[in-house]
Design an enzyme around this catalytic site. Structure first.
Site, PDB file in Angstrom:
ATOM      1  CB  CYS A  76      38.852  23.112   5.946  1.00  0.00           C
ATOM      2  SG  CYS A  76      38.595  22.914   7.729  1.00  0.00           S
ATOM      3  CE1 TYR A  77      33.484  26.708   2.947  1.00  0.00           C
ATOM      4  CE2 TYR A  77      33.955  24.361   2.966  1.00  0.00           C
ATOM      5  CZ  TYR A  77      33.539  25.498   2.293  1.00  0.00           C
ATOM      6  OH  TYR A  77      33.197  25.412   0.980  1.00  0.00           O
TER       7      TYR A  77
END
EC number: 2.8.1.1
Length: 106
Positions: free
Chosen positions: A64-65
């Site tokens: 993800c981020y």
């Protein structure tokens, strides 16, 4: 029930080189802007098809981020029957810093 494992980008890269599937749970715009080569964008619209077509025993690396949302996604995927699931600590941001040559646009 198997639990997912948290790993650094270096271990994710090693798994990638061994044929693991990488899934990216960031929003579509972020994925389009920059992502790990050969990673699969996964969202609420694509998850059912992904699960139906996947090899549940093949290693699965979730990014993800920053490594937070990927943990929830990894736990969900374990619950769906995947047996070898990893969440990348530091997410795509740390991946991009560690492996700037291993990112693509589009």
């Amino acid at each position: 029930m198997t639990e997912f494992k948290r790993i650094p980008p270096e271990q994710a890269q090693a798994l990638r080189e061994q044929g693991a599937v990488l899934v990216d749970v960031r929003d579509p715009q972020a994925f389009e802007s920059n992502h790990i080569p050969d990673s699969v964008h996964l969202d609420n619209h694509s998850i059912a098809d992904f699960i139906r077509e996947a090899d549940l025993d093949k290693p699965l690396v979730v990014v993800c981020y920053h490594g937070n949302s990927s943990q929830s996604a990894a736990a969900y995927l374990v619950g769906q029957g995947f047996s070898d699931v990893y969440s990348v600590d530091g997410g795509f941001e740390l991946w991009r810093t560690t492996y700037p040559q291993e990112t693509v646009q589009g």
